[in-house]
Design a protein around this motif. Structure first.
Motif, PDB file in Angstrom:
ATOM      1  N   SER B 112       0.864  -1.176   0.000  1.00  0.00           N
ATOM      2  CA  SER B 112       0.000   0.000   0.000  1.00  0.00           C
ATOM      3  C   SER B 112       0.905   1.231   0.000  1.00  0.00           C
ATOM      4  O   SER B 112       1.985   1.208   0.605  1.00  0.00           O
ATOM      5  N   TYR B 113       0.447   2.298  -0.653  1.00  0.00           N
ATOM      6  CA  TYR B 113       1.321   3.469  -0.811  1.00  0.00           C
ATOM      7  C   TYR B 113       1.552   4.220   0.503  1.00  0.00           C
ATOM      8  O   TYR B 113       2.604   4.818   0.677  1.00  0.00           O
ATOM      9  N   LYS B 114       0.585   4.165   1.417  1.00  0.00           N
ATOM     10  CA  LYS B 114       0.768   4.907   2.684  1.00  0.00           C
ATOM     11  C   LYS B 114       1.961   4.363   3.479  1.00  0.00           C
ATOM     12  O   LYS B 114       2.876   5.132   3.799  1.00  0.00           O
ATOM     13  N   PRO B 115       1.980   3.078   3.800  1.00  0.00           N
ATOM     14  CA  PRO B 115       3.172   2.579   4.524  1.00  0.00           C
ATOM     15  C   PRO B 115       4.431   2.591   3.654  1.00  0.00           C
ATOM     16  O   PRO B 115       5.536   2.761   4.188  1.00  0.00           O
ATOM     17  N   ALA B 116       4.273   2.409   2.354  1.00  0.00           N
ATOM     18  CA  ALA B 116       5.458   2.389   1.471  1.00  0.00           C
ATOM     19  C   ALA B 116       6.181   3.727   1.507  1.00  0.00           C
ATOM     20  O   ALA B 116       7.414   3.789   1.402  1.00  0.00           O
ATOM     21  N   LYS B 117       5.387   4.800   1.674  1.00  0.00           N
ATOM     22  CA  LYS B 117       5.985   6.148   1.677  1.00  0.00           C
ATOM     23  C   LYS B 117       7.030   6.285   2.786  1.00  0.00           C
ATOM     24  O   LYS B 117       8.058   6.927   2.598  1.00  0.00           O
ATOM     25  N   TRP B 121      12.966   5.658   1.426  1.00  0.00           N
ATOM     26  CA  TRP B 121      14.406   5.887   1.556  1.00  0.00           C
ATOM     27  C   TRP B 121      15.177   4.567   1.582  1.00  0.00           C
ATOM     28  O   TRP B 121      16.347   4.510   1.247  1.00  0.00           O
ATOM     29  N   MET B 122      14.475   3.466   1.971  1.00  0.00           N
ATOM     30  CA  MET B 122      15.117   2.150   1.926  1.00  0.00           C
ATOM     31  C   MET B 122      14.833   1.437   0.608  1.00  0.00           C
ATOM     32  O   MET B 122      15.679   0.710   0.086  1.00  0.00           O
ATOM     33  N   GLY B 141       4.878  -1.227  -7.393  1.00  0.00           N
ATOM     34  CA  GLY B 141       3.433  -1.349  -7.235  1.00  0.00           C
ATOM     35  C   GLY B 141       2.951  -1.220  -5.811  1.00  0.00           C
ATOM     36  O   GLY B 141       3.704  -1.396  -4.853  1.00  0.00           O
ATOM     37  N   GLY B 142       1.687  -0.923  -5.687  1.00  0.00           N
ATOM     38  CA  GLY B 142       1.026  -0.847  -4.385  1.00  0.00           C
ATOM     39  C   GLY B 142      -0.451  -0.542  -4.602  1.00  0.00           C
ATOM     40  O   GLY B 142      -0.900  -0.337  -5.735  1.00  0.00           O
ATOM     41  N   MET B 186       0.670   8.500  -3.155  1.00  0.00           N
ATOM     42  CA  MET B 186       0.883   7.759  -4.415  1.00  0.00           C
ATOM     43  C   MET B 186       1.826   8.518  -5.335  1.00  0.00           C
ATOM     44  O   MET B 186       2.732   7.943  -5.931  1.00  0.00           O
ATOM     45  N   VAL B 187       1.629   9.817  -5.409  1.00  0.00           N
ATOM     46  CA  VAL B 187       2.485  10.628  -6.283  1.00  0.00           C
ATOM     47  C   VAL B 187       3.912  10.671  -5.721  1.00  0.00           C
ATOM     48  O   VAL B 187       4.886  10.552  -6.471  1.00  0.00           O
TER      49      VAL B 187
END
Lengths: 107, 348
Positions: B112-117, B121-122, B141-142, B186-187
């Motif tokens: 999901s983009y929220k936790p991915a954000k 940096w990793m 993807g997410g 997402m952006v």
């Protein structure tokens, strides 16, 4: 599941020319048949050859664009993508980024 | 002819007579046609499907030369969730070198983009390094996953708690706020990954949280298309129908709630999507032939109306694939063959 789809209907990725056909879908928005014809023309093979691992493995080695069976001194990653960008006449983002990183145009 | 051995949408075995098979196929295509207001499958296509399901073969495949591109969602996650010990690099190389993937996709384990954000940096250096050692096009993807933006984990009041209190306007305002947060995330993630060298971005399982979820993906697409004209954007859907969780959200003047795949596609095109992934629900109580006939009908309508690429979603529980964790080859291969040969799509 991925394996079942791959056997049933997949082009085969770097075992064949699946990655190259996918590149044309992605880079130019070509529909599947148009993408296949484009790649076949560039590789000088028939459309049917594109998903033949025997034909394509040999051709990929000749062109040095990476293959599933890795041998010494052959392209395996970004080096293969430089050749693919030239071969298909497309821009590949990671290739361009690599050139930016080393501060030199290679293609 | 004896009984035809096939499966229900939950994966369990069922045996059908020839007339039951025919009835299920007709019922499936008629159901899709009525819901979507689209043409049903032709007599020839129904006959083709009947022959496909009558075959006793354990697995089937498309005719040689009819193969399509397979794009893979969340590759490393699929290796990880089997608890096979492999890094993201290794997972991507397994897909590339052992499974014949035509494209690759890196993803955060939560997808999901929220936790991915929080972890770009990793993940960005991993993306950069993975691009050095792999050959096929690489996506990141997410899911938009609007549900993650509600309290206590997120910043917005949960509309599902407001609605029972009769606070309709407040619930809608909360949905709209969630959309804004999701678009930003997402952006942000898509930009970092594209600037790391990724070939494209996948907004997967879009619409899972309803019309706001779909709107967030459309708006993020629009922004990214303007920012990076050459980025490839894939939008895979969660289901065949956009739920009206908000109910009044629109894009380009079109109300999002209630849209079926061929209508979702037109908005995706408008926003700037390159590859659209329609998803058609698998009914766990229906037979696999009925579910495949439904899916083929919806996807055929997408292909016919599309100016962009169509890669059908064929993961568990969609487009005729049974809702099961461990999937039978007989069903998966029949879905694969049927969708490619009936609908003429560009990939799966």
């Amino acid at each position: 599941m991925s394996g079942a789809h791959s056997f049933a209907s997949g082009m085969g990725g770097i075992r064949t020319a699946g990655d190259l056909v996918a590149r044309m879908e992605i880079a130019r928005g070509m529909k599947i048949n148009e993408a296949k014809e484009y790649v076949a023309k560039k590789l000088e093979v028939s459309v049917a050859d594109l998903s033949d691992p025997v034909v394509m493995n040999e051709l990929r080695r000749d062109l040095n664009i990476g293959s599933a069976y890795v041998l010494p001194n052959v392209a395996q990653g970004i080096d293969a993508k430089f050749r693919i960008a030239e071969l298909l006449d497309i821009e590949i983002n990671s290739v361009n980024k690599f050139e930016e990183r080393i501060g030199r145009k290679l293609k | 002819m004896g009984k035809i051995r096939t499966r229900l949408g939950d994966g369990s075995i069922v045996e059908l007579s020839e007339s039951e098979l025919r009835s299920d196929l007709e019922g499936g295509t008629q159901d899709a046609a009525e819901r979507g207001k689209i043409p049903p499958l032709s007599e020839d296509e129904l006959r083709y499907l009947a022959e496909l399901f009558k075959r006793p073969d354990r697995s089937v495949g498309v005719d040689m030369g009819k193969e399509v591109v397979l794009s893979y969602d969340c590759g490393p996650l699929k290796i990880k969730r089997s608890y096979s010990t492999a890094s993201k690099f290794q997972s991507l190389q397994i897909l590339e070198r052992l499974l014949g993937a035509d494209t690759l996709e890196m993803a955060h384990v939560d997808y999901s983009y929220k936790p991915a954000k929080q972890l770009t940096w990793m993940d960005q250096p991993i993306m950069e390094q993975a691009l050095l050692v792999t050959i096929p096009a690489m996506f990141y993807g997410g899911m938009p996953n609007l549900g993650l933006y509600t309290q206590p984990d997120g910043p917005c009041v949960n509309p599902m708690e407001l609605l029972p209190q009769g606070k309709i306007a407040e619930a809608r305002a909360s949905f709209e706020e969630m959309v804004e947060h999701a678009v930003n995330d997402m952006v942000f993630v898509a930009s970092t990954m594209y600037e790391a060298g990724a070939d494209g971005i996948n907004f997967d399982t879009t619409g899972a949280a309803g019309d706001g979820d779909f709107l967030a993906a459309l708006r993020a697409t629009e922004i990214l298309r303007q920012k990076y004209p050459d980025i490839c954007i894939e939008m895979g859907m969660a289901g065949e129908f956009i739920f009206g969780m908000h109910g009044a959200l629109t894009y380009d003047g079109v109300r999002l709630a209630g849209l079926y795949p061929h209508k979702q596609l037109k908005l995706a095109e408008k926003a700037g999507v390159n590859i659209f992934g329609p998803a058609v629900n698998t009914n766990t109580d229906s037979s696999c032939p009925r579910d495949v006939a439904r899916a083929s009908t919806f996807i055929k309508a997408c292909v016919k109306n599309s100016n962009i690429l169509i890669h059908g979603n064929v993961g568990m529980g969609v487009c005729g694939i049974p809702m099961q964790d461990v999937l039978p080859v007989d069903s998966v291969s029949r879905v694969s063959k049927a969708l490619v040969e009936i609908t003429g799509l560009d990939g799966l």
